[in-house]
Design a protein around this motif. Structure first.
Motif, PDB file in Angstrom:
ATOM      1  N   ILE A   1     -26.847  -3.833-112.122  1.00  8.46           N
ATOM      2  CA  ILE A   1     -27.727  -4.159-110.997  1.00  8.46           C
ATOM      3  C   ILE A   1     -28.904  -3.186-110.948  1.00  8.46           C
ATOM      4  O   ILE A   1     -30.056  -3.576-110.702  1.00  8.46           O
ATOM      5  CB  ILE A   1     -26.940  -4.119-109.665  1.00  8.46           C
ATOM      6  CG1 ILE A   1     -25.945  -5.284-109.591  1.00  8.46           C
ATOM      7  CG2 ILE A   1     -27.879  -4.161-108.471  1.00  8.46           C
ATOM      8  CD1 ILE A   1     -26.575  -6.640-109.449  1.00  8.46           C
ATOM      9  N   SER A   2     -28.625  -1.924-111.190  1.00  6.04           N
ATOM     10  CA  SER A   2     -29.697  -0.919-111.183  1.00  6.04           C
ATOM     11  C   SER A   2     -30.742  -1.227-112.246  1.00  6.04           C
ATOM     12  O   SER A   2     -31.956  -1.103-112.012  1.00  6.04           O
ATOM     13  CB  SER A   2     -29.108   0.478-111.427  1.00  6.04           C
ATOM     14  OG  SER A   2     -28.209   0.818-110.402  1.00  6.04           O
ATOM     15  N   LYS A   3     -30.299  -1.653-113.437  1.00  5.34           N
ATOM     16  CA  LYS A   3     -31.235  -2.009-114.508  1.00  5.34           C
ATOM     17  C   LYS A   3     -32.100  -3.197-114.116  1.00  5.34           C
ATOM     18  O   LYS A   3     -33.305  -3.222-114.361  1.00  5.34           O
ATOM     19  CB  LYS A   3     -30.450  -2.346-115.783  1.00  5.34           C
ATOM     20  CG  LYS A   3     -30.088  -1.154-116.632  1.00  5.34           C
ATOM     21  CD  LYS A   3     -29.602  -1.621-117.998  1.00  5.34           C
ATOM     22  CE  LYS A   3     -29.421  -0.434-118.942  1.00  5.34           C
ATOM     23  NZ  LYS A   3     -29.077  -0.882-120.312  1.00  5.34           N
ATOM     24  N   ILE A   4     -31.453  -4.200-113.500  1.00  8.31           N
ATOM     25  CA  ILE A   4     -32.187  -5.414-113.120  1.00  8.31           C
ATOM     26  C   ILE A   4     -33.207  -5.105-112.029  1.00  8.31           C
ATOM     27  O   ILE A   4     -34.367  -5.545-112.088  1.00  8.31           O
ATOM     28  CB  ILE A   4     -31.198  -6.500-112.646  1.00  8.31           C
ATOM     29  CG1 ILE A   4     -30.308  -6.945-113.808  1.00  8.31           C
ATOM     30  CG2 ILE A   4     -31.938  -7.688-112.062  1.00  8.31           C
ATOM     31  CD1 ILE A   4     -29.167  -7.850-113.405  1.00  8.31           C
ATOM     32  N   GLU A   5     -32.810  -4.338-111.018  1.00 10.47           N
ATOM     33  CA  GLU A   5     -33.706  -4.053-109.900  1.00 10.47           C
ATOM     34  C   GLU A   5     -34.853  -3.127-110.292  1.00 10.47           C
ATOM     35  O   GLU A   5     -35.908  -3.124-109.641  1.00 10.47           O
ATOM     36  CB  GLU A   5     -32.905  -3.438-108.746  1.00 10.47           C
ATOM     37  CG  GLU A   5     -31.960  -4.443-108.079  1.00 10.47           C
ATOM     38  CD  GLU A   5     -31.167  -3.832-106.945  1.00 10.47           C
ATOM     39  OE1 GLU A   5     -31.088  -2.578-106.894  1.00 10.47           O
ATOM     40  OE2 GLU A   5     -30.619  -4.586-106.118  1.00 10.47           O
ATOM     41  N   SER A   6     -34.663  -2.375-111.358  1.00 11.03           N
ATOM     42  CA  SER A   6     -35.743  -1.494-111.821  1.00 11.03           C
ATOM     43  C   SER A   6     -36.811  -2.254-112.606  1.00 11.03           C
ATOM     44  O   SER A   6     -37.883  -1.725-112.881  1.00 11.03           O
ATOM     45  CB  SER A   6     -35.178  -0.367-112.684  1.00 11.03           C
ATOM     46  OG  SER A   6     -34.572  -0.897-113.855  1.00 11.03           O
ATOM     47  N   SER A   7     -36.508  -3.508-112.955  1.00 18.36           N
ATOM     48  CA  SER A   7     -37.455  -4.324-113.712  1.00 18.36           C
ATOM     49  C   SER A   7     -38.220  -5.245-112.756  1.00 18.36           C
ATOM     50  O   SER A   7     -37.618  -5.988-111.981  1.00 18.36           O
ATOM     51  CB  SER A   7     -36.720  -5.154-114.766  1.00 18.36           C
ATOM     52  OG  SER A   7     -37.599  -6.049-115.398  1.00 18.36           O
ATOM     53  N   LYS A   8     -39.551  -5.185-112.783  1.00 21.82           N
ATOM     54  CA  LYS A   8     -40.370  -6.026-111.906  1.00 21.82           C
ATOM     55  C   LYS A   8     -40.221  -7.508-112.234  1.00 21.82           C
ATOM     56  O   LYS A   8     -40.484  -8.369-111.399  1.00 21.82           O
ATOM     57  CB  LYS A   8     -41.835  -5.617-112.033  1.00 21.82           C
ATOM     58  CG  LYS A   8     -42.119  -4.215-111.517  1.00 21.82           C
ATOM     59  CD  LYS A   8     -43.598  -3.889-111.632  1.00 21.82           C
ATOM     60  CE  LYS A   8     -43.887  -2.477-111.091  1.00 21.82           C
ATOM     61  NZ  LYS A   8     -45.323  -2.135-111.205  1.00 21.82           N
ATOM     62  N   GLU A   9     -39.805  -7.797-113.465  1.00 19.96           N
ATOM     63  CA  GLU A   9     -39.659  -9.200-113.888  1.00 19.96           C
ATOM     64  C   GLU A   9     -38.622  -9.939-113.055  1.00 19.96           C
ATOM     65  O   GLU A   9     -38.702 -11.164-112.884  1.00 19.96           O
ATOM     66  CB  GLU A   9     -39.268  -9.229-115.365  1.00 19.96           C
ATOM     67  CG  GLU A   9     -39.166 -10.624-115.950  1.00 19.96           C
ATOM     68  CD  GLU A   9     -38.728 -10.608-117.401  1.00 19.96           C
ATOM     69  OE1 GLU A   9     -38.413 -11.700-117.928  1.00 19.96           O
ATOM     70  OE2 GLU A   9     -38.705  -9.513-118.005  1.00 19.96           O
ATOM     71  N   TYR A  10     -37.641  -9.191-112.518  1.00 16.63           N
ATOM     72  CA  TYR A  10     -36.555  -9.827-111.767  1.00 16.63           C
ATOM     73  C   TYR A  10     -36.663  -9.557-110.264  1.00 16.63           C
ATOM     74  O   TYR A  10     -35.674  -9.626-109.546  1.00 16.63           O
ATOM     75  CB  TYR A  10     -35.209  -9.330-112.290  1.00 16.63           C
ATOM     76  CG  TYR A  10     -34.980  -9.680-113.744  1.00 16.63           C
ATOM     77  CD1 TYR A  10     -34.567 -10.957-114.106  1.00 16.63           C
ATOM     78  CD2 TYR A  10     -35.205  -8.733-114.743  1.00 16.63           C
ATOM     79  CE1 TYR A  10     -34.367 -11.277-115.446  1.00 16.63           C
ATOM     80  CE2 TYR A  10     -35.009  -9.051-116.075  1.00 16.63           C
ATOM     81  CZ  TYR A  10     -34.596 -10.325-116.420  1.00 16.63           C
ATOM     82  OH  TYR A  10     -34.400 -10.654-117.741  1.00 16.63           O
ATOM     83  N   GLU A  11     -37.849  -9.272-109.797  1.00 20.87           N
ATOM     84  CA  GLU A  11     -38.046  -9.018-108.377  1.00 20.87           C
ATOM     85  C   GLU A  11     -37.734 -10.283-107.569  1.00 20.87           C
ATOM     86  O   GLU A  11     -38.216 -11.374-107.879  1.00 20.87           O
ATOM     87  CB  GLU A  11     -39.489  -8.579-108.129  1.00 20.87           C
ATOM     88  CG  GLU A  11     -39.727  -8.102-106.707  1.00 20.87           C
ATOM     89  CD  GLU A  11     -41.124  -7.544-106.522  1.00 20.87           C
ATOM     90  OE1 GLU A  11     -41.501  -7.277-105.379  1.00 20.87           O
ATOM     91  OE2 GLU A  11     -41.843  -7.379-107.539  1.00 20.87           O
ATOM     92  N   GLY A  12     -36.913 -10.149-106.550  1.00 25.08           N
ATOM     93  CA  GLY A  12     -36.535 -11.294-105.725  1.00 25.08           C
ATOM     94  C   GLY A  12     -35.459 -12.167-106.336  1.00 25.08           C
ATOM     95  O   GLY A  12     -35.188 -13.265-105.843  1.00 25.08           O
ATOM     96  N   LEU A  13     -34.833 -11.685-107.440  1.00 26.49           N
ATOM     97  CA  LEU A  13     -33.800 -12.484-108.114  1.00 26.49           C
ATOM     98  C   LEU A  13     -32.586 -12.708-107.212  1.00 26.49           C
ATOM     99  O   LEU A  13     -32.088 -13.827-107.090  1.00 26.49           O
ATOM    100  CB  LEU A  13     -33.371 -11.776-109.402  1.00 26.49           C
ATOM    101  CG  LEU A  13     -32.121 -12.325-110.109  1.00 26.49           C
ATOM    102  CD1 LEU A  13     -32.352 -13.757-110.573  1.00 26.49           C
ATOM    103  CD2 LEU A  13     -31.742 -11.432-111.282  1.00 26.49           C
ATOM    104  N   PHE A  14     -32.127 -11.658-106.548  1.00 23.49           N
ATOM    105  CA  PHE A  14     -30.923 -11.744-105.724  1.00 23.49           C
ATOM    106  C   PHE A  14     -31.279 -12.089-104.281  1.00 23.49           C
ATOM    107  O   PHE A  14     -32.209 -11.501-103.710  1.00 23.49           O
ATOM    108  CB  PHE A  14     -30.142 -10.427-105.770  1.00 23.49           C
ATOM    109  CG  PHE A  14     -29.701 -10.037-107.146  1.00 23.49           C
ATOM    110  CD1 PHE A  14     -28.703 -10.750-107.799  1.00 23.49           C
ATOM    111  CD2 PHE A  14     -30.290  -8.967-107.805  1.00 23.49           C
ATOM    112  CE1 PHE A  14     -28.294 -10.396-109.071  1.00 23.49           C
ATOM    113  CE2 PHE A  14     -29.889  -8.600-109.071  1.00 23.49           C
ATOM    114  CZ  PHE A  14     -28.890  -9.317-109.711  1.00 23.49           C
ATOM    115  N   ILE A  15     -30.546 -13.027-103.711  1.00 18.64           N
ATOM    116  CA  ILE A  15     -30.745 -13.412-102.315  1.00 18.64           C
ATOM    117  C   ILE A  15     -29.402 -13.396-101.597  1.00 18.64           C
ATOM    118  O   ILE A  15     -28.347 -13.528-102.225  1.00 18.64           O
ATOM    119  CB  ILE A  15     -31.399 -14.806-102.178  1.00 18.64           C
ATOM    120  CG1 ILE A  15     -30.534 -15.886-102.851  1.00 18.64           C
ATOM    121  CG2 ILE A  15     -32.806 -14.805-102.744  1.00 18.64           C
ATOM    122  CD1 ILE A  15     -31.051 -17.305-102.648  1.00 18.64           C
ATOM    123  N   SER A  16     -29.444 -13.235-100.290  1.00 19.82           N
ATOM    124  CA  SER A  16     -28.225 -13.219 -99.480  1.00 19.82           C
ATOM    125  C   SER A  16     -27.789 -14.643 -99.151  1.00 19.82           C
ATOM    126  O   SER A  16     -28.521 -15.612 -99.402  1.00 19.82           O
ATOM    127  CB  SER A  16     -28.459 -12.437 -98.192  1.00 19.82           C
ATOM    128  OG  SER A  16     -29.412 -13.120 -97.381  1.00 19.82           O
TER     129      SER A  16
END
Length: 671
Positions: free
Chosen positions: A398-413
């Motif tokens: 998760i830390s790797k994904i959130e550090s990448s701007k390409e996946y910004e907004g990927l996860f939603i509640s």
């Protein structure tokens, strides 16, 4: 109300008239005593006559009532003694104090008086009776006769300043009704559907000249096994058979644990793949068509659980038999290609794509979700993954994904997903097939476009309204299935490094570094991801433990206790971080020890107790975990128990293990 009391005075009564006469005589005596004297003499005569008449009348009524009571008592006693229905009077502790002749005939030749009734009728327990509730059984069996028992409490004369309460029981003989009900139940029609697992692979593993012999051997086994039931067996496809028989034979099949499953495995005409059957049985109320549908639904569950088992569907109740062997890997990728094309069409037609996995997301769940996300974005669709919170299993990724701007907004509640979803939204569920296990079960209600991709054995409460289901229990992980789909969605697909690493990590973790449930297609999927540029060293570093974690794992292994000879049970220390991860890794370590065929490690979680189960294949931990409401695979499974202490969870686990031992007494033998 006052008017009614006033009019009551004028009711004709002799006493009232005498009072009026006395009053008038008193007035006359006041005016003229000589005139009133004869009247007083006459009044005394009337008064004497009145009391004399009342005394005589009362005596006659009393005698009449006494005679009537005597006649009723005689009639009652005669009726009770000669009543055609068996009657018995007992005290509250069950002691018999009286019975009639009909009751005596039931126990001819036995002394009944002053003995406890439960010594004659074990199904009747007077201790369960009370003045408030009378729990009388309608299934009392005495000397091959069935009785429905009714009763009531009776207060008798006072003894030592207390009313004594006794119980009068009525025994109604309903043997004919019970026999009729049994006959009706025995003669109910049951529908079974047989299928030969992996028919194509089985035939390909057999020489051309021996394939007809293989079919003959299988059909001979099936016909010999079904002949006992005097039913109808009809082959309606090359690998499917229809079996219709009476319900009374089903109990014998169940008692023998459907030995046809083991019988067909003995067939050997040069085939390298063992012959296995899956059987779905439909029973209960309804028409033949309803039972046939139940049988097909049961067969789908059996196949979804890996085959080589029997599933019985009786209305909403489902029971399982068999399923002890490992799943056989399918070498052909035809189904993966078909699923890929169908998924591509569904994505193209959807307004957007929402992906979700199970609660307490693990790396296999996250990796497969990222794989579907990659497919959707490459088809030009907006896609999101539903994830309410991270956990130690996926924290590094998760830390790797959130550090990448390409996946910004990927996860939603869940709340954001409920606002986005509509009837045209494609909902893709990965790494689970149970609605209650998903991250957001409410999402399922708002769209009919649902896809399920999973590698777990199918449970009872599976999602039934999915438009596309890809559930292959032979697969090592959901990441393996998604990796195969990726290769057919696009001709030359290119994955981002994070996506490839997540998919590869899911396969590595679920196979325990390519040790468990690893087939040819598992290595092919890993090879494809390696060509996509996966850094295997980086993936390994992602799951390295620190010293504290390793210490906790070692303590859990050290504190393990043996149960049932070859099963180890341990408990993680309380109040530690990453408890579920430590429990899973401790269970992995335990099954590597000599003499341990299965291991279960418990740990505390917010909702209760989590259990991780592991085995080397000789013991099916999935069946054990299913008894506790969980699931998984033959070699690794888990369950969560809500609102119980660690001690209670251990007792429940031991009970589930004992039940598994009773159901599969030969489980210690490798199949």
């Amino acid at each position: 109300m006052k008017g009614k009391k006033f009019t009551g005075i004028f009711i004709q009564k002799a006493g009232f008239y005498l009072f009026v006469i006395l009053l008038l005589l008193t007035i006359i005596a006041f005016l003229e005593i000589k005139v009133a004297a004869p009247g007083f003499v006459f009044f005394l005569f009337l008064l004497y006559y009145h009391f004399r008449y009342n005394y005589k009348r009362k005596k006659e009524i009393t005698q009449y009532i006494e005679n009537l009571t005597f006649n009723i008592d005689v009639a009652t006693k005669d009726a009770l003694l000669n009543f055609p229905m068996p009657l018995v009077l007992i005290e509250l502790d069950g002691t018999i104090i009286w019975y009639n002749s009909s009751f005596k005939k039931i126990f001819e030749g036995e002394e009944l008086l002053e003995k406890a009734i439960q010594t004659f009728t074990k199904d009747l327990n007077p201790e369960s009776f009370s003045n408030e509730t009378m729990n009388f059984s309608d299934e009392i069996k005495i000397h091959d006769r069935n009785y429905c028992v009714l009763g009531n409490f009776i207060k008798v004369d006072k003894r030592i300043n207390e009313d004594e309460i006794i119980l009068l029981l009525y025994f109604i003989d309903n043997t004919e009704l019970v026999n009729l009900k049994k006959t009706y139940d025995d003669e109910k029609t049951v529908v079974g559907v047989f299928i030969i697992d992996n028919y194509d692979d089985l035939m390909q593993s057999t020489e051309d000249t021996k394939r007809p012999q293989m079919v003959v051997e299988i059909e001979t086994k099936i016909n010999n096994w079904t002949a006992y039931a005097n039913g109808i067996v009809k082959k309606y496809e090359r690998d499917k058979y229809l079996f219709i028989f009476e319900n009374k034979y089903l109990k014998t099949f169940q008692e023998k644990k459907f030995d046809i499953l083991d019988s067909v495995k003995e067939i050997n005409v040069g085939n390298t793949i063992p012959v296995t059957l899956s059987i779905g049985i439909g029973k209960g109320e309804g028409s033949l068509l309803d039972k046939f549908r139940h049988a097909n639904a049961a067969l789908d569950i059996a196949l979804g659980r890996g085959g080589d088992q029997v599933v019985i569907k009786d209305g909403e109740e489902i029971s399982f038999y068999g399923g002890k062997t490992r799943e056989i890997e399918k070498r052909t990728r035809v189904k993966a290609r078909v699923i890929a094309f169908a998924l591509r069409e569904l994505i193209d037609q959807a307004s957007e794509v929402i992906i979700m996995g199970h609660k307490n997301c693990d790396i296999d769940c996250l990796g497969s979700a990222l794989g579907i996300y990659s497919i959707a974005t490459k088809r030009g669709k907006e896609a999101n993954i539903v994830l309410n919170k991270s956990n130690p299993n996926i924290e590094c990724m998760i830390s790797k994904i959130e550090s990448s701007k390409e996946y910004e907004g990927l996860f939603i509640s869940t709340g954001d997903a409920l606002e986005k979803i509509n009837k045209k939204t494609l909902l893709v569920i990965v790494d689970t097939h149970k609605p209650s296990f998903t991250e957001a079960p409410d999402l399922i209600k708002y769209t009919e476009q649902i896809v399920v991709i999973d590698h777990h054995r199918r449970g009872v409460d599976y999602l039934q309204n999915a438009v596309l289901t890809y559930q292959e229990t032979y697969a090592s992980s959901t990441c393996e299935l998604v990796t195969e789909i990726l290769q057919y969605v696009e001709e030359k697909i290119k994955l981002a490094p994070i996506e490839a690493e997540a998919l590869y990590a899911g396969i590595v973790v679920d196979t325990k570094n390519f040790t468990f449930k690893t087939g040819v297609r598992t290595f092919e999927a890993a090879a494809f991801l390696r060509r996509q540029g996966v850094d295997t060293v980086a993936v390994k570093q992602m799951f390295q433990n620190d010293l504290d974690t390793y210490t906790h794992i070692s303590n859990a292994v050290k504190d393990a206790q043996m149960y049932s000879e070859n099963i180890a049970i341990s408990v993680c220390p309380p109040d530690i971080k990453n408890a579920t991860v430590i429990a899973a890794q401790a269970a992995d370590q335990l099954v590597n020890l000599k003499g341990i065929q299965a291991a279960f490690v418990l740990c505390n979680i917010d909702e209760g107790i989590s259990i991780s189960g592991r085995s080397l294949g000789d013991i099916n931990v999935q069946i054990i975990m299913e008894k506790l409401g969980g699931g998984g695979h033959l070699t690794f499974a888990g369950a969560q128990l809500q609102g119980v202490s660690t001690e209670e969870a251990i007792e429940k686990l031991k009970k589930a293990i004992d039940e598994y031992r009773e159901e599969t007494p030969d489980n210690s033998k490798k199949e």
